[in-house]
Design a protein around this motif. Sequence first.
Motif, PDB file in Angstrom:
ATOM      1  N   ALA A  49      46.919  29.571  46.312  1.00 37.06           N
ATOM      2  CA  ALA A  49      46.992  30.662  45.345  1.00 37.06           C
ATOM      3  C   ALA A  49      47.259  30.095  43.960  1.00 37.06           C
ATOM      4  CB  ALA A  49      48.100  31.643  45.731  1.00 37.06           C
ATOM      5  N   ILE A  50      46.899  30.852  42.942  1.00 38.74           N
ATOM      6  CA  ILE A  50      47.226  30.509  41.563  1.00 38.74           C
ATOM      7  C   ILE A  50      48.089  31.632  41.006  1.00 38.74           C
ATOM      8  CG2 ILE A  50      46.345  30.199  39.225  1.00 38.74           C
ATOM      9  CD1 ILE A  50      45.920  27.753  40.937  1.00 38.74           C
ATOM     10  N   TRP A  51      49.262  31.221  40.505  1.00 39.56           N
ATOM     11  CA  TRP A  51      50.269  32.160  40.019  1.00 39.56           C
ATOM     12  C   TRP A  51      50.265  32.151  38.498  1.00 39.56           C
ATOM     13  CZ3 TRP A  51      56.211  31.347  41.145  1.00 39.56           C
ATOM     14  CH2 TRP A  51      56.910  32.516  40.878  1.00 39.56           C
ATOM     15  N   TYR A  52      49.667  33.196  37.912  1.00 42.42           N
ATOM     16  CA  TYR A  52      49.712  33.398  36.470  1.00 42.42           C
ATOM     17  C   TYR A  52      51.095  33.962  36.104  1.00 42.42           C
ATOM     18  CZ  TYR A  52      44.481  33.732  36.563  1.00 42.42           C
ATOM     19  OH  TYR A  52      43.131  33.536  36.727  1.00 42.42           O
ATOM     20  N   GLY A  53      51.510  33.792  34.850  1.00 36.61           N
ATOM     21  CA  GLY A  53      52.763  34.376  34.399  1.00 36.61           C
ATOM     22  C   GLY A  53      52.686  34.788  32.946  1.00 36.61           C
ATOM     23  N   SER A  57      36.195  32.516  37.052  1.00 36.89           N
ATOM     24  CA  SER A  57      35.983  31.064  37.050  1.00 36.89           C
ATOM     25  C   SER A  57      36.657  30.410  38.246  1.00 36.89           C
ATOM     26  CB  SER A  57      36.511  30.454  35.750  1.00 36.89           C
ATOM     27  OG  SER A  57      35.815  30.953  34.632  1.00 36.89           O
ATOM     28  N   LEU A  58      37.863  30.868  38.585  1.00 41.94           N
ATOM     29  CA  LEU A  58      38.579  30.276  39.717  1.00 41.94           C
ATOM     30  C   LEU A  58      37.920  30.644  41.037  1.00 41.94           C
ATOM     31  CD1 LEU A  58      42.333  30.704  38.705  1.00 41.94           C
ATOM     32  CD2 LEU A  58      40.676  28.977  38.004  1.00 41.94           C
ATOM     33  N   LYS A  59      37.454  31.868  41.150  1.00 40.43           N
ATOM     34  CA  LYS A  59      36.770  32.302  42.380  1.00 40.43           C
ATOM     35  C   LYS A  59      35.452  31.550  42.573  1.00 40.43           C
ATOM     36  CE  LYS A  59      39.326  35.676  44.216  1.00 40.43           C
ATOM     37  NZ  LYS A  59      39.750  35.745  45.643  1.00 40.43           N
ATOM     38  N   ALA A  60      34.833  31.141  41.471  1.00 43.31           N
ATOM     39  CA  ALA A  60      33.591  30.372  41.571  1.00 43.31           C
ATOM     40  C   ALA A  60      33.846  28.989  42.152  1.00 43.31           C
ATOM     41  CB  ALA A  60      32.942  30.250  40.191  1.00 43.31           C
ATOM     42  N   VAL A  61      35.054  28.487  41.968  1.00 41.28           N
ATOM     43  CA  VAL A  61      35.433  27.183  42.527  1.00 41.28           C
ATOM     44  C   VAL A  61      35.840  27.328  43.986  1.00 41.28           C
ATOM     45  CG1 VAL A  61      37.086  25.261  42.341  1.00 41.28           C
ATOM     46  CG2 VAL A  61      36.115  26.290  40.276  1.00 41.28           C
ATOM     47  N   ASN A  62      36.616  28.400  44.292  1.00 33.46           N
ATOM     48  CA  ASN A  62      37.067  28.650  45.661  1.00 33.46           C
ATOM     49  C   ASN A  62      37.200  30.158  45.835  1.00 33.46           C
ATOM     50  OD1 ASN A  62      38.350  28.975  48.109  1.00 33.46           O
ATOM     51  ND2 ASN A  62      40.005  27.527  47.696  1.00 33.46           N
ATOM     52  N   ALA A  63      36.268  30.739  46.552  1.00 38.05           N
ATOM     53  CA  ALA A  63      36.243  32.193  46.720  1.00 38.05           C
ATOM     54  C   ALA A  63      37.474  32.713  47.447  1.00 38.05           C
ATOM     55  CB  ALA A  63      34.976  32.606  47.465  1.00 38.05           C
ATOM     56  N   ASP A  64      38.165  31.853  48.184  1.00 36.65           N
ATOM     57  CA  ASP A  64      39.323  32.292  48.957  1.00 36.65           C
ATOM     58  C   ASP A  64      40.634  32.169  48.205  1.00 36.65           C
ATOM     59  OD1 ASP A  64      37.768  32.865  51.218  1.00 36.65           O
ATOM     60  OD2 ASP A  64      37.826  30.770  51.861  1.00 36.65           O
ATOM     61  N   ILE A  65      40.603  31.663  46.973  1.00 33.87           N
ATOM     62  CA  ILE A  65      41.855  31.498  46.236  1.00 33.87           C
ATOM     63  C   ILE A  65      42.473  32.871  45.958  1.00 33.87           C
ATOM     64  CG2 ILE A  65      41.055  31.587  43.821  1.00 33.87           C
ATOM     65  CD1 ILE A  65      43.403  28.921  45.269  1.00 33.87           C
ATOM     66  N   LEU A  66      43.793  32.961  46.064  1.00 33.01           N
ATOM     67  CA  LEU A  66      44.499  34.224  45.842  1.00 33.01           C
ATOM     68  C   LEU A  66      45.064  34.236  44.428  1.00 33.01           C
ATOM     69  CD1 LEU A  66      45.693  36.903  47.021  1.00 33.01           C
ATOM     70  CD2 LEU A  66      47.755  35.561  47.543  1.00 33.01           C
ATOM     71  N   PRO A  67      44.588  35.114  43.542  1.00 36.36           N
ATOM     72  CA  PRO A  67      45.172  35.218  42.209  1.00 36.36           C
ATOM     73  C   PRO A  67      46.424  36.106  42.241  1.00 36.36           C
ATOM     74  CG  PRO A  67      42.857  35.945  42.256  1.00 36.36           C
ATOM     75  CD  PRO A  67      43.373  35.933  43.653  1.00 36.36           C
ATOM     76  N   ILE A  68      47.506  35.601  41.659  1.00 35.94           N
ATOM     77  CA  ILE A  68      48.793  36.295  41.620  1.00 35.94           C
ATOM     78  C   ILE A  68      49.182  36.470  40.156  1.00 35.94           C
ATOM     79  CG2 ILE A  68      51.240  36.163  42.209  1.00 35.94           C
ATOM     80  CD1 ILE A  68      50.434  34.251  44.508  1.00 35.94           C
ATOM     81  N   LEU A  69      49.655  37.653  39.789  1.00 37.73           N
ATOM     82  CA  LEU A  69      50.174  37.853  38.440  1.00 37.73           C
ATOM     83  C   LEU A  69      51.675  38.101  38.493  1.00 37.73           C
ATOM     84  CD1 LEU A  69      49.731  38.162  35.389  1.00 37.73           C
ATOM     85  CD2 LEU A  69      49.492  40.624  35.775  1.00 37.73           C
ATOM     86  N   HIS A  70      52.421  37.268  37.776  1.00 40.83           N
ATOM     87  CA  HIS A  70      53.832  37.530  37.495  1.00 40.83           C
ATOM     88  C   HIS A  70      53.899  38.237  36.153  1.00 40.83           C
ATOM     89  CE1 HIS A  70      58.193  36.699  36.930  1.00 40.83           C
ATOM     90  NE2 HIS A  70      57.821  36.605  35.656  1.00 40.83           N
ATOM     91  N   CYS A  71      54.408  39.458  36.135  1.00 39.33           N
ATOM     92  CA  CYS A  71      54.503  40.225  34.900  1.00 39.33           C
ATOM     93  C   CYS A  71      55.771  41.064  34.935  1.00 39.33           C
ATOM     94  CB  CYS A  71      53.276  41.111  34.731  1.00 39.33           C
ATOM     95  SG  CYS A  71      53.236  41.968  33.151  1.00 39.33           S
ATOM     96  N   ASP A  72      56.734  40.680  34.115  1.00 36.19           N
ATOM     97  CA  ASP A  72      57.991  41.428  34.052  1.00 36.19           C
ATOM     98  C   ASP A  72      57.804  42.738  33.289  1.00 36.19           C
ATOM     99  OD1 ASP A  72      59.577  39.489  35.366  1.00 36.19           O
ATOM    100  OD2 ASP A  72      59.766  38.336  33.526  1.00 36.19           O
ATOM    101  N   GLY A  73      58.783  43.630  33.478  1.00 35.91           N
ATOM    102  CA  GLY A  73      58.861  44.824  32.665  1.00 35.91           C
ATOM    103  C   GLY A  73      58.176  46.041  33.251  1.00 35.91           C
ATOM    104  N   ALA A  74      58.185  47.099  32.445  1.00 36.64           N
ATOM    105  CA  ALA A  74      57.647  48.396  32.861  1.00 36.64           C
ATOM    106  C   ALA A  74      56.154  48.433  32.567  1.00 36.64           C
ATOM    107  CB  ALA A  74      58.377  49.515  32.123  1.00 36.64           C
ATOM    108  N   VAL A  75      55.356  47.968  33.508  1.00 37.28           N
ATOM    109  CA  VAL A  75      53.911  47.824  33.284  1.00 37.28           C
ATOM    110  C   VAL A  75      53.087  48.690  34.236  1.00 37.28           C
ATOM    111  CG1 VAL A  75      54.087  45.531  32.268  1.00 37.28           C
ATOM    112  CG2 VAL A  75      53.831  45.746  34.749  1.00 37.28           C
ATOM    113  N   ARG A  76      53.697  49.727  34.776  1.00 43.25           N
ATOM    114  CA  ARG A  76      52.989  50.608  35.719  1.00 43.25           C
ATOM    115  C   ARG A  76      51.658  51.107  35.143  1.00 43.25           C
ATOM    116  NH1 ARG A  76      54.782  54.245  39.679  1.00 43.25           N
ATOM    117  NH2 ARG A  76      53.037  55.456  40.489  1.00 43.25           N
ATOM    118  N   LEU A  77      51.627  51.407  33.839  1.00 46.62           N
ATOM    119  CA  LEU A  77      50.413  51.943  33.219  1.00 46.62           C
ATOM    120  C   LEU A  77      49.256  50.956  33.232  1.00 46.62           C
ATOM    121  CD1 LEU A  77      51.851  53.828  30.093  1.00 46.62           C
ATOM    122  CD2 LEU A  77      50.921  54.840  32.189  1.00 46.62           C
ATOM    123  N   LEU A  78      49.557  49.672  33.469  1.00 47.83           N
ATOM    124  CA  LEU A  78      48.507  48.660  33.460  1.00 47.83           C
ATOM    125  C   LEU A  78      48.074  48.215  34.852  1.00 47.83           C
ATOM    126  CD1 LEU A  78      49.733  46.243  30.607  1.00 47.83           C
ATOM    127  CD2 LEU A  78      48.157  48.194  30.428  1.00 47.83           C
TER     128      LEU A  78
END
Length: 367
Positions: free
Chosen positions: A209-213, A243-264
Motif C-alpha cells: 500500500a501507499i500511504w499519502y498524508g 500513475s501508481l495503479k499503472a505500475v501495480n494495479a493491486d496497490i492499495l492507496p491510503i489517505l491520511h487526512c486529519d480534521g473535519a473533512v466529511r464534506l470531501l
Amino acid sequence: MKPRDRVLHSFRMKEGLPDRVPIQFDLSKNHLEYFAKKLNLPMEITDNPYEDVTWRISGNNVRTALGSDVVITGASVSDDFKIIPNTDGTWLNEYGMLMRQGQVHVEVVGYPLAHADTKADIDAFTLPDPYAPGRYHDAERIVAQYKDDYFVIGDIEVTIFSLAQQLVGLEKLLVDMMLEAEYVQPLFEKCTEYQTKVAIELIKRGVDAIWYGDDFGTQNSLIMPPEIFKSQLKPWYRKMNDSLKAVNADILPILHCDGAVRLLLNDIKEMGFDLFNPVQPDVPGNSAQELKDEFDDRFVFWGEIDKQHVLPYGTDQEVETDIKEKIEILGKNGGYMIAPAHIIQDDVSHERVEKFIELCKKYAYIY
C-alpha cells in the motif's frame, strides 16, 4: 491467521472476514525507546527527509513485538545528506526547510519557497533526488524481513498539499490558492511528480500500500472551500493514483487526512483512495456509526481511537468503552483496522499504551 492475511481480509483485498480486527499503532521516540529496552530489542530508526515521518516508519521490530499487524516503511535521507545544526538549535533538512524541535512535533520555521511568486521560481527550486544512494536501503530490508507475515505500507506522508505548505508556508499558500497565483499549480505539479517517483520506488520494492498524508481539515471545518479543493488539488491526487495503479494495479492507496473533512469524502473516493485514515474522532461528521452507515461500501477505515482526550486523560474504563464501541461499529463485517487517530505521544503513559494494546486484543474478536 497470520497478520498479513488478517489485514488483507479486513482491507477487503481478499474475500471473507478476518479472524479478528487488525491492530496498528505508532509510537513517539520516547515510547519506542522505552519498549525497545523493555523487550530487549534494538532501536531501528529510519530517518525520513521530513523529520516527523521518521516515527511512522521506525521501530517496526518493537511494534510488531507489541502486537501490530502491519509494518510501515518509507524513504530514508540519502547517504550523502548530513544535518549541520545551527547555534540556535535549528537545522536545514533535505528539503531545505529550516527546522526546530517543538514541544511535540518538529516545526518548520523557515520556508525555502516563502517568496515564490512565479512558475520560474518553482522551476528553479530543486527537491531532493528521489533516486539518491541509500534512499531505499531500509525499505528493501523491511520488505524482505516482514512481507511473508505482515502487510507492508509504504509511507509518503507530507505528500502534495502538505509538502507545498511546508515549502511555502500555510498562510501564504492558502491566500495564493484563493488568488490563483501563477506559481501554485506548478508547485503542486512538482510535489506530485516527486512523490510519485518515491511511491513507485517503494512499490517496486514490494510494499502492499501507499500511504499519502495531507490534512485538509481543522478541528471544526475544512481548511479551504470545497470548490477550491476540487479545482486546484483533487486532479493531482487522481493523477498520482492513476500513475501508481499503472505500475501495480493491486496497490492499495491510503489517505491520511486529519480534521473535519466529511464534506470531501466522496471526492476522496473519486481521487482513487480506498482506505481512509485516521478517522479523527470528536470532529463534526466523523461519528463512527454515521461513517459506517454511509461509507461502508466505499471505504475501509483505519483509526478512530481518541488520542487527544481519552487515551492520555481518560480512565481505563473510558479507554475500554471507546475501543469496544469502535470495534463493534466499524469492525462489523470487516473493513476496519483499529488504531489511535495519530502517533501516541508522550502525554500517554507507557502503562496506558500497554493497556490500549491489551484492550484492542481483548475486543478484536467482536463483530
